[in-house]
Design an enzyme around this catalytic site. Sequence first.
Site, PDB file in Angstrom:
ATOM      1  N   ARG A 379       0.776  -1.138   0.156  1.00 29.85           N
ATOM      2  CA  ARG A 379       0.072  -0.064  -0.117  1.00 29.85           C
ATOM      3  C   ARG A 379       0.903   1.340  -0.073  1.00 29.85           C
ATOM      4  O   ARG A 379       1.829   1.616   0.985  1.00 29.85           O
ATOM      5  CB  ARG A 379      -0.926  -0.012   1.276  1.00 29.85           C
ATOM      6  CG  ARG A 379      -1.751  -1.337   1.252  1.00 29.85           C
ATOM      7  CD  ARG A 379      -2.887  -1.136   0.371  1.00 29.85           C
ATOM      8  NE  ARG A 379      -3.834  -2.489   0.219  1.00 29.85           N
ATOM      9  CZ  ARG A 379      -4.767  -2.818   0.843  1.00 29.85           C
ATOM     10  NH1 ARG A 379      -5.010  -1.769   2.218  1.00 29.85           N
ATOM     11  NH2 ARG A 379      -5.485  -3.953   1.070  1.00 29.85           N
ATOM     12  N   GLU A 381       0.522   4.140   0.715  1.00 24.55           N
ATOM     13  CA  GLU A 381      -0.178   5.196   1.593  1.00 24.55           C
ATOM     14  C   GLU A 381       0.901   5.918   2.534  1.00 24.55           C
ATOM     15  O   GLU A 381       1.798   5.309   3.132  1.00 24.55           O
ATOM     16  CB  GLU A 381      -1.128   4.513   2.626  1.00 24.55           C
ATOM     17  CG  GLU A 381      -2.370   3.679   1.864  1.00 24.55           C
ATOM     18  CD  GLU A 381      -3.361   3.282   2.802  1.00 24.55           C
ATOM     19  OE1 GLU A 381      -3.443   3.886   3.732  1.00 24.55           O
ATOM     20  OE2 GLU A 381      -3.847   2.173   2.607  1.00 24.55           O
ATOM     21  N   ARG A 387      -0.666   2.211  13.001  1.00 23.57           N
ATOM     22  CA  ARG A 387      -1.486   0.939  12.665  1.00 23.57           C
ATOM     23  C   ARG A 387      -1.292   0.787  11.175  1.00 23.57           C
ATOM     24  O   ARG A 387      -1.675  -0.087  10.786  1.00 23.57           O
ATOM     25  CB  ARG A 387      -2.900   1.175  13.035  1.00 23.57           C
ATOM     26  CG  ARG A 387      -3.726   1.856  12.445  1.00 23.57           C
ATOM     27  CD  ARG A 387      -5.272   1.994  12.646  1.00 23.57           C
ATOM     28  NE  ARG A 387      -6.181   2.747  11.826  1.00 23.57           N
ATOM     29  CZ  ARG A 387      -7.464   2.467  11.719  1.00 23.57           C
ATOM     30  NH1 ARG A 387      -8.089   1.520  12.460  1.00 23.57           N
ATOM     31  NH2 ARG A 387      -7.936   3.310  11.037  1.00 23.57           N
ATOM     32  N   HIS A 388      -0.418   1.627  10.521  1.00 21.96           N
ATOM     33  CA  HIS A 388      -0.298   1.371   9.034  1.00 21.96           C
ATOM     34  C   HIS A 388       0.991   0.889   8.613  1.00 21.96           C
ATOM     35  O   HIS A 388       2.026   1.467   9.328  1.00 21.96           O
ATOM     36  CB  HIS A 388      -0.768   2.755   8.348  1.00 21.96           C
ATOM     37  CG  HIS A 388      -2.202   3.145   8.097  1.00 21.96           C
ATOM     38  ND1 HIS A 388      -2.784   3.799   9.203  1.00 21.96           N
ATOM     39  CD2 HIS A 388      -3.162   2.612   7.538  1.00 21.96           C
ATOM     40  CE1 HIS A 388      -4.188   3.838   9.010  1.00 21.96           C
ATOM     41  NE2 HIS A 388      -4.363   3.232   7.874  1.00 21.96           N
ATOM     42  N   GLU A 530      -9.925  -1.833  12.877  1.00 22.84           N
ATOM     43  CA  GLU A 530     -10.413  -2.784  11.965  1.00 22.84           C
ATOM     44  C   GLU A 530      -9.224  -3.914  11.508  1.00 22.84           C
ATOM     45  O   GLU A 530      -8.211  -3.332  11.530  1.00 22.84           O
ATOM     46  CB  GLU A 530     -10.569  -2.100  10.622  1.00 22.84           C
ATOM     47  CG  GLU A 530     -10.914  -2.950   9.465  1.00 22.84           C
ATOM     48  CD  GLU A 530     -10.393  -2.059   8.206  1.00 22.84           C
ATOM     49  OE1 GLU A 530     -10.190  -2.984   7.099  1.00 22.84           O
ATOM     50  OE2 GLU A 530     -10.483  -0.972   7.891  1.00 22.84           O
ATOM     51  N   SER A 533     -11.665  -6.547   6.217  1.00 21.74           N
ATOM     52  CA  SER A 533     -12.516  -5.964   5.261  1.00 21.74           C
ATOM     53  C   SER A 533     -13.063  -6.805   4.142  1.00 21.74           C
ATOM     54  O   SER A 533     -12.171  -7.699   3.828  1.00 21.74           O
ATOM     55  CB  SER A 533     -11.908  -4.812   4.739  1.00 21.74           C
ATOM     56  OG  SER A 533     -12.990  -3.947   3.830  1.00 21.74           O
ATOM     57  N   ARG A 581      -1.742  -6.699  12.249  1.00 19.78           N
ATOM     58  CA  ARG A 581      -2.994  -5.802  13.030  1.00 19.78           C
ATOM     59  C   ARG A 581      -3.450  -6.732  14.038  1.00 19.78           C
ATOM     60  O   ARG A 581      -3.798  -6.478  15.115  1.00 19.78           O
ATOM     61  CB  ARG A 581      -3.703  -5.096  12.050  1.00 19.78           C
ATOM     62  CG  ARG A 581      -4.238  -4.004  12.733  1.00 19.78           C
ATOM     63  CD  ARG A 581      -5.281  -3.158  12.010  1.00 19.78           C
ATOM     64  NE  ARG A 581      -4.594  -2.263  11.011  1.00 19.78           N
ATOM     65  CZ  ARG A 581      -5.271  -1.286  10.333  1.00 19.78           C
ATOM     66  NH1 ARG A 581      -6.479  -1.421  10.168  1.00 19.78           N
ATOM     67  NH2 ARG A 581      -4.206  -0.611   9.581  1.00 19.78           N
TER      68      ARG A 581
END
Length: 607
Positions: A379, A381, A387-388, A530, A533, A581
């Site tokens: 990712r 991001e 948490r990422h 989360e 998903s 996670r």
Amino acid sequence: MSEAEEIVAKIVSLGGQIAAAKADKKPIEEWQSKLNEMLALKTKYKEVTGTDYGPPKKEKKKAASQQQQQQQASSKNKEKNAKKAAAKAEKEAKKVAQRAEREKREREKREKLAGVGQDNFGDAELVQSKVITDKQWMSIEHLKPVLAGKEVLVRGHIHTSREVGKGVFILIRSTLYSVQGVCFESKEISNAMVKYISNLPAESVVDVAGVVTVPDQPVDSATQKMVEISITQLHCVSKVCAPMPFLMEDACRPDCGKETDVGEYTGEDKVSEDGLVRVGQEVRLDNRWLDLRTPANQSIFRIESMIGHLFRENLMGKGFVEIHTPKLIGGASEGGSEVFTLDYFGQQACLAMSPQLHKQMTAACSGFERVFEVGPVFRAENSNTRRHLCEFTGMDLEMAIHEHYDEVLEVFSDLFIAIFDGINERCQNELERVREQHPFEDLKYLRPTLKISYAEGCKLLRDAGVDQDDYEDLSTKNEKQLGNIVKEKYGTDFFFMDKYPLSVRPFYTMPCPENPKLSNSFDFFIRGQEILSGAQRIHEPDMIEERAKLWGIPLEDIKSYVDSFRHGAVPHGGGGIGLERVVMLFLGLPNIRKSAWFPRDPKRIAP
């Protein structure tokens, strides 16, 4: 008469006159001239005969007699002196022998202290696969009091060492387990051996042989508290040859207070309130190979391994097949811009954000119907949060459904309960070792898993005074607060919500038949964050293309994906789980970097 005889006669006559004068005690002046004349005649006699003038024969015999007496006396003296010399020599030899014996003892003592000729300690030969011996190494984990009196051989890192008087105590650590070794000077143990052990740097790898003993008091610093090893041999297999960036003792110290598990991560460390030294997260990650040695980290990643095992075990028991999909794909794996792009031999490509498209192909279009994969996902991001990650391990599954995506939810519910139960049953020791450094509360979960709709979750937030619309995505803060509300209301840390707004879900998500603004999708949460998903997927190619256009995804980028549904595809659904996670939240860790082997975030790409 010859000249010599005349000289002798004169010498004899003068000698008689001199003797008479001496007898009459006449002054020397009266006979001095006769003495001088006699001495001159003796000189002349020597010139004539070539020999000194000697006394008469009578005088010679007397001289011979005196000489014999002298010789006898000398012989006696020699014998006496020889005896004295022999006694003296014997005495000296005895001293030399005693001195040599004393020097030998002192030399042996020095050599023993220096370890000369001893092979029960020292640097081991390089392990180069030259030989296979009959040595049997024992795991430290298996050292128990029942082995008291038995000889054992273990290998591990020197965690700590402490010299006390004529001995040394060392703590030997291997994986999760540690045992105390004791070595004191004795007939078999030299001072040099004690010094050698004492001077070995912490974290050096050693082979330790000795006898298992039971201490009078438990060894609190070791995991094997009821035993210790009385060391007879110690050899260093690999010696630390560079300065340690931190002490393992500091790296193992329990947390001081509880950190938040949400929000921005800057890498800055807070000063411990108790004043004790602790190793910061960035220093740990810079030296991850050392940080991973701590018992807490050893436990975290053994638990992570067990989660992967339980994931496979549960799904394979339900007829799932493990697949392996490509991570290099053309375009974007799910649409959007948060992908790592690269040049693929002149073609635009990217690293897969998930195995989503390929797991749908295999489950719905290839006849496998139930598939799962464990692999890396990427990712792009620029999220510097707790948490990422830019790369993490995805645990994905996809399955055919008959009539409702609740079939998928049931599989996920059973799967997580099996994972949680499995960890609690199989990783009890690991859980306690994590808790020693990172205290946490046991995860609470229900059977079956609590299910609420997205609208119900939004209402719970509004009832608590939080502004949350039914068609807006949840912020991280609101997710966390909802987790607290659910725990207080339902007594669980684990739940899932379904019927999310369609606008916040990927293009391939099946719309809700009752409300076109909603979707047949769901998220699972642990402690308000989360971890999964998922959704029912669209299996009609025309509907997929329609949704892709709404998302602005070029159809040519997903042509092979859409085409795979044109030859008959079964209804299906699935989801993706973030392994790191799950570990982070199950163990109540404050930062996902603690549950990633070698984290990759926007600021870190090494080691």
